[in-house]
Each structure stands twice: as C-alpha cells, then as structure tokens.
Design an enzyme around this catalytic site. Structure first.
Site, mmCIF file in Angstrom:
data_model
loop_
_atom_site.group_PDB
_atom_site.id
_atom_site.type_symbol
_atom_site.label_atom_id
_atom_site.label_comp_id
_atom_site.label_asym_id
_atom_site.label_seq_id
_atom_site.Cartn_x
_atom_site.Cartn_y
_atom_site.Cartn_z
ATOM 1 N N GLN A 1 0.797 -1.227 0.000
ATOM 2 C CA GLN A 1 0.000 0.000 0.000
ATOM 3 C C GLN A 1 0.830 1.279 0.000
ATOM 4 O O GLN A 1 0.354 2.324 -0.430
ATOM 5 C CB GLN A 1 -0.937 0.007 1.217
ATOM 6 C CG GLN A 1 -2.074 -0.981 1.132
ATOM 7 C CD GLN A 1 -3.055 -0.660 0.016
ATOM 8 O OE1 GLN A 1 -3.177 0.477 -0.428
ATOM 9 N NE2 GLN A 1 -3.749 -1.678 -0.466
ATOM 10 N N CYS B 1 -21.488 -7.146 6.728
ATOM 11 C CA CYS B 1 -22.705 -7.107 5.916
ATOM 12 C C CYS B 1 -22.402 -7.237 4.432
ATOM 13 O O CYS B 1 -23.305 -7.442 3.622
ATOM 14 C CB CYS B 1 -23.455 -5.797 6.156
ATOM 15 S SG CYS B 1 -23.788 -5.445 7.885
#
Length: 470
Positions: free
Chosen positions: A189, A332
């Site tokens: 990253q 979720c």
C-alpha cells in the site's frame, strides 16, 4: 463515475500504458537467450530491475519480479522460514496483516510451526515494545534458548490496507535487528508514496497498487539473509520466481513506480487535504459515525468510517447507484458474515463500514459531491431498516432476542429499547451474528452506555449485556 477504491487496485498509470505498449514490441523475446532479440529483452529486464530497486532502496541483485504481490509474500515468508529452520519455527506477525501474510502463517502452522499475532490498538498500529517482547524466545531471560525454539521471521506491513494506518516500521526493524530476527515488510500500500524506512530484511509489493499492471509483484531479500526458496525452481529470477518473465508487464510496473514516486509529494499533499475534508465532514453530516484509523500517521489517500444502523452491502450498492465506487470491511458485505479481521483486531465499529481510497488525479468536485450524497444515502438505508431514536421511558430490565438476525439488526434492536429501561437497568441482547462482538461494545462507547460483557447463550450465540447510564 468517481472511482474511490484505489487501495484495491489503482487505475493504470499513463506511463505504465506507454511502457507496456512499447515493451510488447521490443521485449517479447526470451531474456535468457544470447541472440539479438534476447539481448534486447535482457536490457529491458535489467533496466526495469534497476529502476525498481532504486525505488525500493535495495541492490538490483536483491530484487526479483514475481507473478503477483501475494506470490511475493508467500515466497518471502516460506523462503525465510525455511532458511532459518535451525533457529526456530516461530513466525511473529501483526494481527492486521494482509490476508496473504495470514494465509502464509496458516500454512506454516499446519506444517507444525508456531504463529504469534501481535495485537494492535484502536488506531490499528502495533506497539513497538509489545512487538519486541514477542521476538524473545520462550527461554529468553533464563539462559540461551534451546535450538529450534526461537523466532525465525517477523512480518509487519508498512501501512494498513483497510484503514490506512502507518506502522512503526523503523522501531520494529530496530527491535528485530537487536533480536537477530529478519523482518519482512509488506509494502504493497505504501511503496508508491515513498520508500520504506530502512532496517527491513525482506520486502514485498504489488504493482497494481501503484498504477502498474496486475500480475507483477516485487520481492527483495537483503544480502546475508538466510533464504531457501521452496518448491520447484529454475534459473530465472535467482530461482525465487520460476517461469518465463512477463517482461512487458515488468517494464510497465517499474516505469510506473518511478513515475508515481516523482509525483508522490505533490499528489500526496493534495489528496491528504481531500481526505482531511472527508474525515472532518462525515461525522458532521452523518450522525452516529466512527472514523477509524490513525488521524495523523496514515496513508494520504485513504479514509475509513463506519455508520451505525446501516447494512454495509446496501450502503455500498446505493453509493454505486449514485456513481461512487468504494469498498468495505463490514460483515454485511461478506459472504462469511464475519467482520474484517482488521476491524475486529482494532475493536472498532464494523457495521456500515466504508473505505474511501482516492486515486491520483481525484477531482475536488467529486469529493464534494460524495459528501453531498452520503447523508441522504445513509439516512435512506437507516429508514428502510427501521432504525430510529430510542423511546423514552422507565421500565424493567429487558432481553432482546436477535438470534438469526444479521448486522446491523442486533444493534438496531438494542437502540430501540435502551430508552425504555430505567437508568441503571440492563438490556441483554441475544445474538449469533459475529459482528455483534464488535458493534455492541462500539455502540455503547458511541452512545455513552456501559457495556457489561458477553456470556454464551444456551440457545446459541452470546448474551450481550448493556447497562443504561443516561
């Protein structure tokens, strides 16, 4: 359509495209051959290696190109562990490492090795002293450790892929040096934004994170590090990445790394200002939001926040409908229905999690429009889920049965009834959703209520007890 998911894969840099097309014409031959076409390909490969090594901060003969960043991590971990098997079989990693490191650890454990995960704080960073303590063998302090009982390798990412927090690499590298333990840094990253602090022994990275083509990774192994490549090998890439090199992609990866590094200071400052705006404005515009990750020691282009009472999958779908491509670590949005291991290790809210990672060139107007759209999207999702303000009242202790309900419904059910119990009374939430382990304590902290704890429920899952304080 604004693309705000550069942490997953950055758009191909223009320099990468130009270099790729040029190398397709000039670098198609086998660089191991001595004919004219082979020599031309070898020159391109050597130039790419020198450019990449300069950016990494190592010698060209210490760096090899791999088929991916994941391959680089797996090869680096397995090779370093094998090279130091006489020292010991312990692998020390942070709890928030990329899944490629954790998967390599699982393979090591399955083969009989030992893996130790160093915890992180709520910002997602390790404590250097805690990490240093884990580098000591089981017999340290009472004489020399037994042969084979020591730490063979330590792994620490330079910056986290989900929340952007930069790790104290220099301090941990010094602790590793003092303990005589090599340190592998996953720099996927951060490498496009600047060099990793010195002191590391091995470094891995992935080109598609900085705007290079997918399918190219880097693995650097310092001279003097004991390293034994695992699996079949050949004469290519020092035996550490067998198979014919994807030379055009390698050339494009190295060229784009040099290009983004040249732009990093100016573009990083510009994107940091946009991210600062998001960090400041989202909590003002959207109620019940937790911005996670270190506010200062972080990547310049990445911000993550979580929204109470929101279904993460619906939230991402609605933002996509509005034209914004973002990512999430929320349970979720996961087929496993478990929250991200990073958010879990940090102990922060996971429901309604949104990761915004801005690619180079992101327009200020796109960020402004995102901030304008977000409140309505979150409010709409909350309305559909029936999330409302607590009802005032003063009743007895309550038990809420949320078994079988998924994030964010257990927390919504808690929020609906907390106001109906007396101050000092409790609400016990029965839930079998893994996200509840994070989200109920996080809700208590955000709403100034007391999280008492959790115990196994006879009906499955856990009973989470919350005491009303106000």
């Amino acid at each position: 359509m604004p693309y705000f998911d550069a942490a997953s894969a950055a758009p191909l840099h223009p320099v990468a495209r130009q270099a790729l097309l040029a190398a397709l014409d000039e670098g198609w031959a086998d660089p191991a051959r001595l004919h004219r076409e082979g020599r031309r390909a070898r020159l391109l490969l050597d130039a790419a290696r020198e450019a990449a090594a300069e950016a990494v901060g190592c010698r060209p003969d210490e760096l090899v190109f791999t088929p991916s960043g994941t391959h680089a991590v797996h090869s680096g971990v397995s090779g370093a562990l094998a090279g130091r098997r006489r020292v010991g079989d312990r692998l020390v990693v942070s709890a928030v490492e990329h899944s490629s490191v954790l998967h390599a650890g699982e393979a090591h454990a399955a083969a009989g090795g030992t893996v130790t995960e160093v915890p992180v704080g709520r910002t997602g960073a390790v404590d250097p002293e805690t990490f240093a303590a884990e580098l000591r063998g089981p017999d340290d302090g009472a004489g020399a450790g037994a042969a084979g009982s020591g730490v063979a390798l330590a792994c620490l990412q330079s910056a986290n892929h989900e929340v952007g927090t930069e790790q104290p690499v220099a301090e941990v590298a010094e602790a590793c040096r003092a303990a005589g333990v090599p340190l592998l840094v996953d720099a996927a990253q951060s490498l496009g934004w600047g060099p990793v602090p010195g002191g590391w022994s091995l470094l891995a990275a992935s080109a598609h994170k900085w705007g290079g083509p997918a399918g190219v990774g880097l693995l650097a192994v310092r001279k003097g590090v004991r390293f034994a490549p695992q699996g079949p090998s050949d004469e290519r890439e020092s035996g550490r990445a067998p198979g014919f090199e994807n030379l055009p992609a390698v050339v494009a990866a190295a060229a784009s790394l040099r290009a983004v590094r040249a732009e990093a200071a100016a573009e990083g400052a510009r994107l940091r200002a946009l991210v600062d705006r998001i960090r400041a404005r989202v909590p003002e515009l959207v109620p019940d939001v937790e911005v996670v990750g270190d506010p200062v020691r972080r990547l310049p282009h990445l911000v993550t926040f979580s929204c109470l009472y929101v279904d993460g999958e619906t939230l991402l779908s609605e933002l996509d409908r509005e034209g914004f491509s973002v990512s999430s670590g929320s349970s979720c949005t996961s087929s496993t229905l478990t929250p991200s291991h990073v958010l879990r290790a940090m102990g922060v809210l996971s429901e309604g999690n949104v990761r915004v990672s801005l690619p180079a060139g992101t327009a200020e107007a796109d960020v402004d429009r995102f901030l304008a759209v977000l409140p309505g999207v979150v409010s709409g999702v909350r309305d559909r889920l029936g999330a409302g303000a607590p009802v005032p009242g003063g009743g007895e202790d309550l038990v809420v049965d949320a078994l079988g309900k998924r994030c964010p419904l257990p927390v919504i059910e808690l929020a609906k009834v907390i106001g109906t119990v007396r101050v000092g009374g409790t609400v016990t939430v029965l839930a079998d959703d893994e996200a509840a382990r994070l989200d109920i304590p996080a809700w208590c902290e955000m709403r100034a209520q007391e999280y008492v704890g959790a115990t196994p429920s006879p009906r499955g899952g856990h009973a989470y007890v919350v005491r009303r304080l106000s």
